[in-house]
Design a protein around this motif. Structure first.
Motif, mmCIF file in Angstrom:
data_model
loop_
_atom_site.group_PDB
_atom_site.id
_atom_site.type_symbol
_atom_site.label_atom_id
_atom_site.label_comp_id
_atom_site.label_asym_id
_atom_site.label_seq_id
_atom_site.Cartn_x
_atom_site.Cartn_y
_atom_site.Cartn_z
ATOM 1 N N ARG A 86 0.803 -1.222 0.000
ATOM 2 C CA ARG A 86 0.000 0.000 0.000
ATOM 3 C C ARG A 86 0.840 1.279 0.000
ATOM 4 N NH1 ARG A 86 -5.504 -0.539 1.060
ATOM 5 N NH2 ARG A 86 -6.191 -2.605 1.726
ATOM 6 N N HIS A 87 2.134 1.129 -0.095
ATOM 7 C CA HIS A 87 2.997 2.316 -0.058
ATOM 8 C C HIS A 87 4.187 2.159 -0.994
ATOM 9 C CE1 HIS A 87 0.895 2.467 3.855
ATOM 10 N NE2 HIS A 87 0.966 3.781 3.707
ATOM 11 N N VAL A 88 4.439 3.192 -1.786
ATOM 12 C CA VAL A 88 5.651 3.270 -2.586
ATOM 13 C C VAL A 88 6.350 4.588 -2.253
ATOM 14 C CG1 VAL A 88 4.711 1.858 -4.450
ATOM 15 C CG2 VAL A 88 4.513 4.353 -4.577
ATOM 16 N N ALA A 89 7.638 4.653 -2.554
ATOM 17 C CA ALA A 89 8.395 5.873 -2.286
ATOM 18 C C ALA A 89 9.409 6.075 -3.399
ATOM 19 C CB ALA A 89 9.105 5.783 -0.936
ATOM 20 N N TYR A 90 9.598 7.328 -3.787
ATOM 21 C CA TYR A 90 10.643 7.628 -4.766
ATOM 22 C C TYR A 90 11.516 8.753 -4.231
ATOM 23 C CZ TYR A 90 7.623 11.504 -6.359
ATOM 24 O OH TYR A 90 6.842 12.633 -6.428
ATOM 25 N N PRO A 91 12.819 8.722 -4.545
ATOM 26 C CA PRO A 91 13.751 9.724 -4.022
ATOM 27 C C PRO A 91 13.673 11.010 -4.821
ATOM 28 C CG PRO A 91 14.925 8.153 -5.390
ATOM 29 C CD PRO A 91 13.503 7.677 -5.333
ATOM 30 N N GLU A 92 13.914 12.122 -4.151
ATOM 31 C CA GLU A 92 14.020 13.423 -4.810
ATOM 32 C C GLU A 92 15.498 13.742 -4.977
ATOM 33 O OE1 GLU A 92 12.144 15.862 -6.132
ATOM 34 O OE2 GLU A 92 10.344 14.609 -6.027
ATOM 35 N N PRO A 150 24.946 4.153 -3.595
ATOM 36 C CA PRO A 150 26.353 4.519 -3.402
ATOM 37 C C PRO A 150 26.836 5.641 -4.323
ATOM 38 C CG PRO A 150 26.206 2.559 -4.764
ATOM 39 C CD PRO A 150 24.788 2.906 -4.363
ATOM 40 N N VAL A 151 26.027 6.037 -5.316
ATOM 41 C CA VAL A 151 26.483 7.003 -6.314
ATOM 42 C C VAL A 151 26.327 8.423 -5.795
ATOM 43 C CG1 VAL A 151 26.132 7.882 -8.654
ATOM 44 C CG2 VAL A 151 25.889 5.428 -8.181
ATOM 45 N N PRO A 152 27.411 9.217 -5.755
ATOM 46 C CA PRO A 152 27.292 10.619 -5.331
ATOM 47 C C PRO A 152 26.322 11.369 -6.244
ATOM 48 C CG PRO A 152 29.592 9.943 -5.418
ATOM 49 C CD PRO A 152 28.798 8.832 -6.047
ATOM 50 N N GLY A 153 25.487 12.193 -5.651
ATOM 51 C CA GLY A 153 24.491 12.910 -6.430
ATOM 52 C C GLY A 153 23.181 12.171 -6.527
ATOM 53 N N ARG A 154 23.218 10.867 -6.194
ATOM 54 C CA ARG A 154 21.988 10.088 -6.206
ATOM 55 C C ARG A 154 21.607 9.699 -4.787
ATOM 56 N NH1 ARG A 154 22.872 5.751 -10.670
ATOM 57 N NH2 ARG A 154 23.006 4.363 -8.874
ATOM 58 N N ARG A 155 22.134 10.450 -3.828
ATOM 59 C CA ARG A 155 21.795 10.206 -2.428
ATOM 60 C C ARG A 155 20.750 11.233 -2.032
ATOM 61 N NH1 ARG A 155 28.153 9.689 -0.823
ATOM 62 N NH2 ARG A 155 28.533 7.707 -1.908
ATOM 63 N N ALA A 156 19.533 10.784 -1.935
ATOM 64 C CA ALA A 156 18.419 11.706 -1.739
ATOM 65 C C ALA A 156 18.337 12.189 -0.298
ATOM 66 C CB ALA A 156 17.112 11.019 -2.121
#
Length: 237
Positions: A86-92, A150-156
């Motif tokens: 019932r829950h999903v999440a996406y990073p900003e 682990p990718v810099p810039g993709r750490r929300a």
């Protein structure tokens, strides 16, 4: 809602507007069959598997006045996290700093997510629900198994958590087939070129318009200056 205002079709998915149009255009039976067969209030296991292999999602939001915005979020496969059925999440991830989608969610939590497989199955999944913006540390405390990128810039720093209200198929009839190609991405950069620069010429057009307005303003000021003032100015110099 009073009994007088109640319409039995209000118990169905969708809005009164779509129900009225179905009646007007004679698609009520077809629509109700779709509602009954396809619309669910949670993610089925097959939907969870689908979300896990998606690398992009289209986001629809609107502000408190109903002004709409649509946006794209992308990342590695599985960047949209299924917290439970019932829950999903996406990073900003780091973007242009406008915060259009998050700003809309702050005023109006209703969101629509659209994920499409353009490569293999040529099928789409709608997920509609209510959203809340959560800081990374807070979400990890609530969901300790949340993926750490682990990718810099993709750490929300922020996540959008959506409580699922409707999940249903988007048919493949008009979905084009696409072939993925490898590309090098520069995550988290503020450099102009990797972000697309002024691809549509918006900034250049604005500068040209401002220059034209300034030139026109200068000509207008010259025309409206009385002749004796111009002569006096010349004599004084």
């Amino acid at each position: 809602m009073t009994d007088a205002a109640f319409d039995p079709r209000d118990l169905l998915p969708g809005s009164r507007g779509e129900h009225r149009l179905q009646e007007r255009l004679g698609t009520t039976a077809r629509a109700e069959r779709f509602y009954g067969d396809q619309v669910r209030d949670r993610l089925l296991p097959s939907m969870v598997d689908f979300v896990h292999r998606m690398s992009m999602v289209f986001i629809a939001t609107s502000d408190a006045h109903g002004e709409c915005d649509s946006s794209l979020r992308a990342g590695p496969e599985g960047f949209v996290e299924v917290l439970d059925d019932r829950h999903v999440a996406y990073p900003e991830y780091r973007g242009n700093g406008v915060m259009a989608s998050l700003g809309n969610i702050a005023e109006n939590p209703h969101v629509g997510l659209m994920m499409v497989d353009f490569v293999e199955d040529l099928i789409g999944l709608h997920v509609n629900g209510t959203a809340r913006v959560v800081e990374d540390a807070e979400l990890r405390e609530e969901y300790p198994d949340l993926t750490s990128d682990p990718v810099p810039g993709r750490r929300a720093d922020l996540w959008v958590v959506v409580e699922v209200e409707e999940a249903y198929i988007h048919c493949r009839k008009h979905i084009p087939r696409m072939v993925p190609a490898d590309r090098r991405r520069r995550w988290g950069t503020d450099a102009t070129a990797p972000k697309g620069g002024d691809f549509f010429g918006a900034a250049a057009t604005r500068r040209a318009e401002e220059a034209a307005d300034a030139a026109e303003g200068g000509r207008a000021a010259e025309v409206t200056t009385p002749a004796d003032e111009r002569e006096g100015a010349g004599a004084a110099s």
